[in-house]
Design an enzyme around this catalytic site. Structure first.
Site: not given
Lengths: 420, 105
Positions: B104-105
């Protein structure tokens, strides 16, 4: 009388129950099924190993988290018979439902990787996704004087995908403050192709691991642990020796989901990405970590989804189509050690961007950047969780992700600009 | 974004070589990407994986993980490493014209 049944009283199930108890018409009963006596505040699990939080403060009696009008059945679920609209408890007791919510989360399955649960489990191999694991890691860290520390995510998806980074940063900071950093070799081992995989985040934060002398082993799919030699091994036979292995084991949905034939290969339930209705059953909603959706398995997601589920439940009860839409919105604080944290806010389509959150210019929380403010925000959130989020009270952040306050590198983007 | 010539068509790829627009993918593009990434020739087993990855990603909106591929395509984990050397998750996605598997990052 109609029956509304919720499986799982974690963040998602409890929030939905507490919102619905004020909204359901009087001819509906509201039951929630969960065998555990206590409610665990999972974000604190990463603090326990470093004595930044006590185990006692991370749990509260479940009874106090469920409002009036909710009947709590404290039993394990054996199976869901979706054709007969029944939940089956032990002893073949059946609980009928008209509408069902499945919010039974995601759970670590160390037994999926040979060797993890061998003689070294909780001696030199630790998880931190359970209270017992987190406490065992704390006790081991107290005595730890140095050596090779390996943090490994076995496979994706996992609950709280930033937690492996957080535990690595917090450990680095812990060893430094303890004065033993020079005796520790710290390695971050991931199945992805780097610690940061989104281009803008990678650019903004990519140097942080190097700066702290944390080694990265990427595209690593762990196949087993050689317990005797204390070596982590991958499918392509890369061996990583360790003195302490902090593992993030395979995550799977609840056991009864496999029994019920409702899940995919990891027992996560195929779910419509916007309506949150189960793909194959139009009277079952799924939210929180139990879904197969490509957003983070995180408390913030459970909260944003709860509002969508409750709206759509009320539409269905009124005979309307489910109009509310989940956009994949997630936000997460990321502890980065030394009393600081980062913050990210994103959805299905938009990767994390720099800027400020939740208000433009004033923030107060900077995005994609380390700050003490964010660390305080994470700590303050404990209070918000118990007193506002879980009881189902409104929280002053938008449900859908907003571009206000966010900055694409080189360009300021606002909702107005996007709409034009 | 760089544009490369694959099988006579101009295809837009990102800096790491992943297709920007999955709809530009053709079997000939897959062959070309494979050859450029150390796979001599795509055999039937490769195609089982590629077909599953494309069908699954169309439904899920994200490229499948290794366990998902090995459970559903009929190609086991060990063979995945032989077919798509080094990082089968990433390389299978690239050859299938899908985005890179991401966190997610």
């Amino acid at each position: 009388m109609k029956n509304f049944v919720i499986l799982g009283a974690g963040t998602a199930g409890t929030t939905v129950a507490n919102m619905l108890r004020r909204k359901l018409p009087s001819d509906w009963s509201l039951k929630i099924i969960d065998p555990d006596t206590d409610h665990l505040f999972q974000p604190d699990l990463i603090f326990i190993p470093f004595e930044m939080q006590t185990p006692e403060k991370t749990i509260r009696p479940r009874k106090g988290t469920l409002g009036k009008g909710i009947e709590w059945i404290q039993r394990p679920v054996q199976r869901v018979d979706a054709d007969k609209n029944q939940v089956i408890l032990d002893g073949d007791e059946r609980v009928p439902y008209d509408l069902l919510v499945i919010a039974t989360g995601s759970h670590i399955r160390p037994e999926e990787t040979p060797g993890l649960l061998g003689d070294e489990w909780q001696k030199s191999i630790f998880d931190f996704y359970t209270l017992e694991g987190s406490v065992a890691l704390r006790d081991a860290l107290k005595k730890f004087e140095g050596g090779r520390v390996v943090v490994n995510t076995v496979e994706m998806p996992i609950k709280c995908p930033v937690a492996p980074l957080e535990i690595t940063f917090l450990a680095e900071s812990f060893f430094t403050e303890k004065g033993i950093r020079d005796n520790v070799e710290l390695t971050y081992v991931t199945p992805l192709d780097g610690a940061f995989t989104k281009p803008i985040a990678a650019k903004a934060l990519g140097g942080i691991l190097d700066d702290r002398d944390i080694k990265v082993e990427a595209e690593y799919n762990a196949s087993e642990v050689d317990v005797d030699r204390k070596v982590l091994r991958s499918y392509d036979e890369r061996d990583i020796p360790f003195d302490m292995l902090i593992t993030i084991p395979t995550h799977m949905g609840a056991g009864f989901i496999e029994e019920s034939g409702l899940g995919d290969e990891l027992a996560f339930i195929p779910t419509h990405r916007h309506s949150l209705i189960a793909d194959n059953h139009d009277n079952i909603f799924v939210l929180g970590d139990a879904t197969d959706l490509p957003t983070s398995k995180a408390g913030s997601v459970a909260h944003f989804q709860a509002e969508v589920v409750v709206d759509n439940v009320m539409h269905l009860i009124k005979g309307e189509s489910p109009k509310a839409v989940f956009d994949g919105h997630a936000n997460c604080f990321i502890e980065s050690g030394y009393g600081r944290a980062m913050l990210i806010d994103f959805n299905y389509d938009q990767e994390p961007l720099p800027g400020v959150y939740p208000l433009p210019t004033v923030g107060p929380f900077p995005l994609l950047k380390e700050s003490r403010f964010n660390h305080w925000g994470k700590l303050m959130f404990r209070h918000v969780y118990w007193h506002a989020l879980l009881p189902g009270h409104p929280i002053p952040v938008p449900n859908h992700m907003s571009m206000v306050g966010k900055k694409r590198p080189g360009k300021l983007t606002t909702d107005a600009e996007l709409a034009s | 974004m760089p544009v490369v010539e694959y099988a006579g068509s101009s295809i837009e790829v990102n800096d790491e070589g992943f297709l920007v627009d999955s709809s530009q993918w053709t079997p000939e593009v897959a062959e070309a990407i494979a050859t450029g990434n150390g796979i001599d020739e795509l055999n039937d087993q490769h195609w089982k994986v590629i077909t599953f990855c494309r069908e699954d990603a169309a439904k899920q909106g994200t490229p499948p993980g290794l366990r998902r591929i090995s459970k559903n395509s009929g190609v086991n984990m060990k063979e995945l490493y032989q077919l798509f050397p080094k990082g089968p998750g990433k390389l299978a996605a690239m050859v299938s014209g899908l985005p890179k598997p991401q966190g997610c990052i």
